[in-house]
Design an enzyme around this catalytic site. Structure first.
Site, mmCIF file in Angstrom:
data_model
loop_
_atom_site.group_PDB
_atom_site.id
_atom_site.type_symbol
_atom_site.label_atom_id
_atom_site.label_comp_id
_atom_site.label_asym_id
_atom_site.label_seq_id
_atom_site.Cartn_x
_atom_site.Cartn_y
_atom_site.Cartn_z
ATOM 1 N N GLY A 163 0.820 -1.193 0.000
ATOM 2 C CA GLY A 163 0.000 0.000 0.000
ATOM 3 C C GLY A 163 0.862 1.254 0.000
ATOM 4 O O GLY A 163 1.987 1.265 -0.522
ATOM 5 N N SER A 164 0.353 2.296 0.608
ATOM 6 C CA SER A 164 1.044 3.586 0.564
ATOM 7 C C SER A 164 2.320 3.633 1.388
ATOM 8 O O SER A 164 3.069 4.621 1.299
ATOM 9 C CB SER A 164 0.095 4.695 1.022
ATOM 10 O OG SER A 164 -0.952 4.855 0.085
#
Length: 604
Positions: free
Chosen positions: A322-323
């Site tokens: 993810g981020s």
């Protein structure tokens, strides 16, 4: 009285005594003849049965401590009743008779038969384990009735903290056929004669050679019934070495408590030297279940559970980052002279590829003007879509590999997975399909095929804190393991200015406007962090993610990486909460509890 009569009396008495002696000696000679000649075979056999036996002595297994000398794995004196299966003519008769002395229930019988069916090494099999003091005294009184039952005194492995830290600690279990093949191949089998157990997972497996010790032996004389008559020679065993781990057990307790009933993993590490301070994989299980051989019911419960408690998520769990991948993508861009400050984009909340395919930002309407520092702090998807495409997968993956993604970290624990950095070649081999530019775009925000472990995230975050250091994650204190793997994570070739921009972006994550601002507002120290939310399933075109309508097992994973204090890092934490939603609100508070304990409680 006539003297002749007296002589006659005395002579008769003397003759009587003489005859008695003659009869006695005659009987004695006859007895000797009977024993030595007629019964020679019987008594020769009996004498031969009083033989000299070599009895192995099992070494005491080394103890395991945390960094503060708190014992994690101990040995406790235990008594069991064991039999040689070949000498048991009728098991039911023995059990019925033995049950009058000690309690033997159905679970004891089932365990005996299970061990017997799998036994490849042990000379004796326990028919009753963990005798109480009362049972011990009772059997000792009646032991003469059970010539084929041996009262065995052993040091049994004990895990005083139960399931706490089981995935790094591991467990021991009875030696199997597979273990024997390995011991034979490594020329170690001789040292395990007389030993029933061996390390099977975690530290118990990784440092088996140190923990096991060296077997001893003694020469004893036993009679035909197997009872010891005397000890002739004794060569004591050499106990295994004690091991101290880098783990802070108090921190471990805090971390596991904060997960509550959630699934996931956490790794806390000292970024200065790679020492692992906490190592969490949830859910966990009790390692004591395996010591005497786990029963089928318990095994099926663990093995078939949808929550997968046996999975070591810290080094075997593979997740889309993810981020949390964005700081490393930023480094890749800056190293390749892309989007260097004061470069900015105007983020409308979406990104188009070739004016056709649209990729949305997590924030509807976008973030306005965004440079690389702000892109990290507000987690701007639009910025990183474009940066990833400008970079291309080869340059992006090269930098990610420098941070330890896509390769094993070298941590001193077994069965670590390397994760995955996918590219066109990999996809062609795996799926027989070409690589699309859209896949490059989503790689830039930590989605797509990229897979990482929590251990890799912790190491990579530590390398942002100290890019010039070469560290190896390790769990054994003062580990020689480091000297053998110094080339696995070399220093990163990066300018001071580049790393400062990235650090600034991570520091702003916990400031006003950042994705974890609420965490920074309640701390007396500065945290550099990055939140992450990783999709578990793909959305259809035009479909909007609505957490309230999604089943729990399909909700996004929550991720959080951070180090603190920001200007003088002493601890790095990587957290993944499966199906936890947003990283800042779910995983972030867990990390903050760890930081508070380590930085403000005077624990160091």
């Amino acid at each position: 009285m006539d003297k002749y009569y007296i002589k006659f009396i005395l002579r008769n008495r003397l003759n009587f005594i003489t005859y008695c002696f003659l009869i006695f000696f005659l009987l004695l000679i006859l007895r000797f003849f009977y024993i030595q000649i007629l019964q020679n075979n019987y008594y020769s056999t009996q004498a031969l049965n009083n033989i000299i036996k070599i009895v192995p002595i099992e070494p005491a297994r080394g103890l395991i401590f945390d960094r503060n000398n708190t014992i994690i794995a101990d040995n406790k004196l235990s008594y069991s009743l064991e039999v040689i299966p070949e000498k048991i003519e009728n098991l039911s008769v023995l059990i019925n008779k033995l049950s009058n002395v000690v309690t033997i229930d159905n679970s004891d019988i089932i365990k005996y038969k299970r061990i017997l069916s799998k036994n490849q090494f042990s000379h004796t099999i326990p028919i009753k384990s963990n005798l109480t003091n009362e049972e011990l005294a009772e059997f000792s009184t009646h032991s003469y009735q059970f010539p084929n039952v041996e009262l065995k005194e052993t040091l049994k492995r004990s895990y005083p903290h139960g399931a706490l830290g089981v995935h790094y600690l591991g467990y021991i279990n009875r030696i199997s056929k597979k273990d024997l093949i390995i011991l034979e191949k490594e020329h170690k089998k001789k040292n395990y004669i007389g030993t029933d157990h061996i390390g099977k997972a975690g530290v118990e497996f990784q440092y088996e050679n140190e923990l096991h010790g060296v077997s001893g032996y003694k020469h004893i004389e036993v009679n035909s019934m197997g009872k010891t008559l005397r000890t002739i020679k004794n060569f004591p065993a050499k106990e295994g070495r004690n091991i101290h781990l880098t783990i802070d057990l108090t921190m471990q307790k805090i971390a596991e408590k904060e997960f509550k009933n959630k699934k996931g993993a956490l790794v806390a590490m000292d970024p200065n030297n790679g020492e692992i301070l906490a190592y969490v994989s949830m859910p966990n299980y009790d390692p004591s279940l395996f010591i005497d051989g786990i029963n089928h019911k318990s095994w099926n419960k663990l093995n078939k559970s949808k929550d997968k408690p046996l999975l070591d998520r810290a080094i075997n769990g593979l997740y889309p980052p993810g981020s949390t991948l964005k700081p490393f993508v930023a480094v890749a861009g800056l190293k390749n002279q892309l989007r260097m400050p004061p470069f900015k984009i105007n983020d409308p909340g979406y990104f188009y590829i070739n004016n056709s395919r649209r990729f949305n930002d997590w924030k509807i309407g976008g973030h306005g003007e965004v440079d690389i520092i702000k892109a990290i702090s507000v987690s701007c998807d639009t910025f990183f879509y474009g940066l990833a495409i400008e970079l291309g997968i080869p340059k992006l993956n090269k930098t990610l590999a420098d941070f330890g993604f896509g390769i094993k970290t070298g941590v001193d624990l077994p069965n670590e997975k390397p994760g995955l950095l996918a590219d066109a070649k990999w996809k062609k081999k795996k799926y027989k399909k070409k690589w699309y530019v859209g896949e490059t775009a989503i790689t830039g925000i930590g989605q797509g095929y990229t897979q990482v472990t929590p251990m890799q995230l912790a190491l990579a975050t530590s390398k942002i804190a100290f890019p010039n250091k070469s560290i190896i994650p390790h769990i054994k204190l003062n580990s020689q393991h480091l000297k053998q793997n110094t080339g696995l994570t070399p220093p990163i070739n990066i300018s001071d200015q580049t790393i400062e921009w990235v650090k600034k972006g991570m520091e702003n994550v916990t400031e006003d406007g950042g994705t974890a601002a609420f965490i920074g507002k309640t701390t007396a120290y500065k945290i550099a962090a990055k939140t992450g939310t990783a999709q578990v399933f793909g959305l259809k075109k035009g479909e909007v993610y609505d957490e309230k309508k999604v089943p729990d097992h399909l909700k996004d994973h929550a991720l959080f990486i951070a180090y603190a204090p920001a200007k003088n890092p002493k601890i790095t934490v990587a957290v993944i909460v499966e199906n936890g939603g947003h990283g800042g609100s779910t995983a972030g508070p867990i990390a903050k509890k760890i930081f508070d304990y380590y930085l403000t409680s005077g624990s160091r």
